[in-house]
Scaffold this motif. Structure first.
Motif, PDB file in Angstrom:
ATOM      1  N   THR A  12       0.908  -1.410  -0.021  1.00 27.71           N
ATOM      2  CA  THR A  12       0.060  -0.115   0.075  1.00 27.71           C
ATOM      3  C   THR A  12       1.068   1.200   0.075  1.00 27.71           C
ATOM      4  N   ASN A  32       2.040   1.599  -3.604  1.00 30.80           N
ATOM      5  CA  ASN A  32       0.951   2.227  -4.333  1.00 30.80           C
ATOM      6  C   ASN A  32       0.644   3.608  -4.073  1.00 30.80           C
ATOM      7  N   GLY A  33       0.639   3.790  -2.879  1.00 28.63           N
ATOM      8  CA  GLY A  33       0.284   5.253  -2.593  1.00 28.63           C
ATOM      9  C   GLY A  33       1.487   6.364  -2.994  1.00 28.63           C
ATOM     10  N   LYS A  35       3.531   5.875  -5.606  1.00 28.85           N
ATOM     11  CA  LYS A  35       3.317   5.819  -7.093  1.00 28.85           C
ATOM     12  C   LYS A  35       2.117   6.861  -7.436  1.00 28.85           C
ATOM     13  N   ARG A  36       0.995   6.622  -6.907  1.00 27.18           N
ATOM     14  CA  ARG A  36      -0.241   7.555  -7.089  1.00 27.18           C
ATOM     15  C   ARG A  36       0.211   8.882  -6.799  1.00 27.18           C
ATOM     16  N   ALA A  37       1.053   9.136  -5.703  1.00 27.68           N
ATOM     17  CA  ALA A  37       1.283  10.437  -5.243  1.00 27.68           C
ATOM     18  C   ALA A  37       2.433  11.145  -6.205  1.00 27.68           C
ATOM     19  N   ALA A  56      -2.544   9.981  -0.823  1.00 29.84           N
ATOM     20  CA  ALA A  56      -2.813   9.777  -2.310  1.00 29.84           C
ATOM     21  C   ALA A  56      -3.868   8.538  -2.575  1.00 29.84           C
ATOM     22  N   LEU A  57      -4.030   7.609  -1.469  1.00 30.14           N
ATOM     23  CA  LEU A  57      -4.896   6.563  -1.805  1.00 30.14           C
ATOM     24  C   LEU A  57      -6.374   6.658  -1.556  1.00 30.14           C
TER      25      LEU A  57
END
Length: 116
Positions: A77, A80-81, A83-85, A115-116
């Motif tokens: 997580t 992933n966060g 990467k999204r940020a 960001a999640l």
């Protein structure tokens, strides 16, 4: 005319025996065994350069995961966060931050959570 290999052979043998310096038993001082031992050692060293890279990546992931769990996230997580940020830090740098600068890593974790 016959060609003798004296100096050529001696140089080749010296090169192999120098590479086998420190090997135990006949592997260190008998040319035939030394040649086999050096070939085996070179094969292992080639293989283990790849293994070292794998092991380092595993260690970085373990360190990032441990720091992420302290901050209430799992490794996946967190990644992933980040990467999204839009934060593109590699695992080596993240592991170093997690190990040496916990406050900065906590900020990164909060950014990943947002960001999640």
């Amino acid at each position: 005319m016959r060609v003798k290999t004296g100096i050529v052979r001696r140089r080749r043998h010296k090169k192999v025996l120098k590479a086998a310096k420190g090997f135990r038993g006949a592997s260190g001082d008998v040319f035939k065994q030394a040649k086999q031992a050096v070939m085996r050692a070179e094969a292992f060293s080639t293989r283990d350069r790849k293994v070292r890279k794998r092991k380092m990546r595993q260690l970085w992931i373990i360190r990032i995961n441990a720091a992420a769990r302290i901050n209430g996230l799992t490794y996946s997580t967190l990644m992933n966060g980040l990467k999204r940020a839009g934060i593109e830090l590699d695992r080596k740098v993240l592991a170093d931050i997690a190990l040496n600068n916990a406050a900065e890593f906590a900020k990164l974790a909060e950014t990943a959570k947002a960001a999640l």
